[in-house]
Design an enzyme around this catalytic site. Structure first.
Site, PDB file in Angstrom:
ATOM      1  N   LYS A   1       2.424 -14.995   2.928  1.00 17.36           N
ATOM      2  CA  LYS A   1       2.495 -15.924   1.678  1.00 17.36           C
ATOM      3  C   LYS A   1       4.203 -16.332   1.570  1.00 17.36           C
ATOM      4  CE  LYS A   1       1.273 -17.579  -2.417  1.00 17.36           C
ATOM      5  NZ  LYS A   1       0.560 -18.760  -2.639  1.00 17.36           N
TER       6      LYS A   1
ATOM      7  N   ASP B   1      -7.247  -6.655   3.957  1.00 22.71           N
ATOM      8  CA  ASP B   1      -8.302  -5.956   3.272  1.00 22.71           C
ATOM      9  C   ASP B   1      -9.086  -7.099   2.538  1.00 22.71           C
ATOM     10  OD1 ASP B   1      -9.572  -3.946   1.927  1.00 22.71           O
ATOM     11  OD2 ASP B   1      -8.349  -4.093   0.059  1.00 22.71           O
TER      12      ASP B   1
ATOM     13  N   TYR C   1       0.871  -1.209   0.007  1.00 27.52           N
ATOM     14  CA  TYR C   1       0.056   0.167  -0.004  1.00 27.52           C
ATOM     15  C   TYR C   1       1.026   1.452   0.091  1.00 27.52           C
ATOM     16  CZ  TYR C   1      -4.701  -1.891   0.809  1.00 27.52           C
ATOM     17  OH  TYR C   1      -5.774  -2.626   0.897  1.00 27.52           O
TER      18      TYR C   1
ATOM     19  N   ASP D   1     -13.241  -8.383   3.718  1.00 26.54           N
ATOM     20  CA  ASP D   1     -14.528  -8.338   3.036  1.00 26.54           C
ATOM     21  C   ASP D   1     -14.918  -9.804   2.953  1.00 26.54           C
ATOM     22  OD1 ASP D   1     -13.843  -5.691   2.463  1.00 26.54           O
ATOM     23  OD2 ASP D   1     -14.765  -5.940   0.356  1.00 26.54           O
TER      24      ASP D   1
ATOM     25  N   ASP E   1      -3.535 -18.108   0.435  1.00 29.97           N
ATOM     26  CA  ASP E   1      -4.503 -18.828  -0.253  1.00 29.97           C
ATOM     27  C   ASP E   1      -5.256 -19.733   0.567  1.00 29.97           C
ATOM     28  OD1 ASP E   1      -2.141 -19.811  -0.034  1.00 29.97           O
ATOM     29  OD2 ASP E   1      -2.138 -20.498  -2.177  1.00 29.97           O
TER      30      ASP E   1
HETATM   31  C1  LIG Z   1     -10.484   2.370   0.406  1.00 33.18           C
HETATM   32  C2  LIG Z   1      -9.296   1.398   0.480  1.00 33.18           C
HETATM   33  C3  LIG Z   1      -8.071   2.198   0.430  1.00 33.18           C
HETATM   34  C4  LIG Z   1      -9.611   0.610   1.776  1.00 33.18           C
HETATM   35  C5  LIG Z   1      -8.207  -0.335   1.815  1.00 33.18           C
HETATM   36  O1  LIG Z   1      -7.851  -0.859   0.997  1.00 33.18           O
HETATM   37  O2  LIG Z   1      -7.554  -0.187   3.015  1.00 33.18           O
HETATM   38  C6  LIG Z   1     -10.448  -0.016   1.790  1.00 33.18           C
HETATM   39  O3  LIG Z   1     -10.592  -1.097   1.220  1.00 33.18           O
HETATM   40  C7  LIG Z   1     -10.749  -0.333   3.216  1.00 33.18           C
HETATM   41  O4  LIG Z   1     -10.806  -1.717   3.625  1.00 33.18           O
HETATM   42  O5  LIG Z   1     -10.653   0.155   4.374  1.00 33.18           O
HETATM   43 MG   LIG Z   2     -11.415  -3.003   1.991  1.00 29.61          MG
END
Ligand SMILES: CC(C)[C@H](C(=O)O)[C@@H](O)C(=O)O
Ligand SMILES: [Mg+2]
Ligand SMILES: NC(=O)c1ccc[n+]([C@@H]2O[C@H](COP(=O)([O-])OP(=O)(O)OC[C@H]3O[C@@H](n4cnc5c(N)ncnc54)[C@H](O)[C@@H]3O)[C@@H](O)[C@H]2O)c1
Length: 347
Positions: free
Chosen positions: A186, A242, A136, A246, A218
């Site tokens: 990884k 990240d 990042y 999700d 993975d």
């Molecule tokens: C918007 C983006 C920069 C951010 C990240 O990748 O950290 C988002 O996906 C999160 O999970 O907070």
């Molecule tokens: Mg995110």
């Protein structure tokens, strides 16, 4: 108690409004809320996604409540002007290195996740995501090679002190839970991950009570849907964290339920839902504000030391869901404000 409120773009203002209503309903003595512009909204108003005055408000506050940033109409801008730089900038400028993303199934939602009910019911995990390093924040660019081909590149790296401090945060979190920590990397391919693993093993010596395991990312993605109940605390780098968070959100029902805390050393923190600005549903009053409301609860717990009030909010959200009040993300029909009203009524 000064809380900065940065609502941002898309559904950010809609979900933040409901979290602010909940905070105000608690009538906390001395609570002061100060708003600031971030993201695409801030770019249009001030020419920058994270204006100096916003950063000033952040620094003057005890904690930040953050909505979301992201606006596809800004995607053509140079990277440093894009809305997402607001959240990345705050994380870096304020040293918010430890991102806690808890995921558990609320009673009554077991049959609403994308997993089989008996698998989903076992989930109660915490993802500890490193937030200040990794690919990042490395150098990056798009360059033209000698043979004329364009090449995009992003530098991935972790210094040992960066790994050490997030490892401590994760072991400490594990000590307050089931004392099981899984480090996800990884290391079979990446040198960054090899160092990560070596340092985590070194830090583990200071936490003999915690059972440490390692898993490749993975496999971790696969295990999260196969047998998520095996995880207690997961510690991982910025990019893997990240993605896995999700994924974990759908294992518990919806991304509209996952809150997060981004902590610096000490009690300072930024609190935000893990989701983004959701342009597809923005402005329609359809967004689930629960992730933001639960983030406000984390703010009270971690930055203000108000555990009882945090529990009060979490219980009100759980009761709302148990009573069958759900947004479209969970197959229900309640709108953003209606969900806010329902949580307020159960506080
Ligand atoms: C918007 C983006 C920069 C951010 C990240 O990748 O950290 C988002 O996906 C999160 O999970 O907070
Ligand atoms: Mg995110
Ligand atoms: N921390 C942040 O501010 C943050 C986090 C993630 C993405 N983003 C940004 O948000 C923008 C949109 O990204 P994306 O579409 O990949 O991810 P997103 O999280 O915004 O949306 C993904 C999907 O989930 C749904 N969703 C998200 N939050 C919801 C909620 N509270 N209630 C109901 N449904 C919800 C959306 O409608 C969409 O279908 C991009 O500009 C991205 O960079 C910002």
């Amino acid at each position: 108690m000064r809380i900065a409120v940065f609502a941002g773009d898309g559904i950010g203002p809609e979900v933040t409004e409901q979290a602010v209503r909940v905070l105000q309903a608690l009538e906390l003595p001395g609570l002061e809320l100060v708003e600031g512009d971030v993201g695409g909204v801030a770019y249009r108003k001030h020419g920058h996604p994270l204006p100096a005055e916003t950063l000033e408000i952040a620094r003057s506050a005890d904690a930040i409540l953050f909505g979301a940033v992201g606006d596809f109409s800004c995607d053509h801008l140079e990277r440093h002007l894009r809305p997402e730089q607001a959240i990345l900038g705050l994380r870096k400028e304020l040293g918010l290195f430890a991102n806690l993303r808890p995921a558990r199934v609320f009673p009554g939602l077991e049959d609403l996740t994308t997993l089989r009910e008996e698998v989903a019911a076992t989930i109660d995990l915490l993802i500890v995501r490193e937030l200040n390093g990794d690919v990042y924040f490395g150098e990056k660019g798009i360059r033209t090679l000698e043979d004329g081909r364009r090449q995009g590149w992003d530098m991935m790296s972790y210094a040992e002190d960066e790994v050490r401090r997030i490892a401590h945060a994760a072991f400490q979190a594990a000590m307050t839970r089931s004392k099981k920590l899984c480090s996800v990397d990884k290391a079979n391919v990446l040198e960054t991950s090899q160092l990560w693993r070596d340092v985590v093993i070194e830090v583990a010596k200071e936490y003999p009570e915690v059972e440490l395991s390692h898993m490749y990312v993975d496999n971790a993605a696969m295990q999260l849907v196969k047998n998520p109940g095996q995880f207690d605390v997961i510690v991982t780098g910025n990019l893997f964290g990240d993605i896995l968070s999700d994924q974990a959100s759908m294992c518990v029902g919806s991304i509209g339920l996952l809150a997060s805390a981004s902590l610096a050393e000490g009690s300072y923190g930024l609190y935000e839902p893990i989701h983004g600005s959701a342009p597809d549903i923005a402005g329609k009053g359809l967004a689930n504000p629960m992730a933001t409301i639960l983030s406000a609860a984390m703010l009270l717990r971690h930055s203000l030391g108000l555990e009882a009030e945090a529990v009060r909010i979490e219980a009100a959200v759980a009761k709302t869901l148990a009573d069958g009040i759900k947004g479209g993300d969970l197959g229900g029909s309640a709108g953003t404000r209606e969900i806010g009203d329902a949580v307020l009524a159960r506080l």
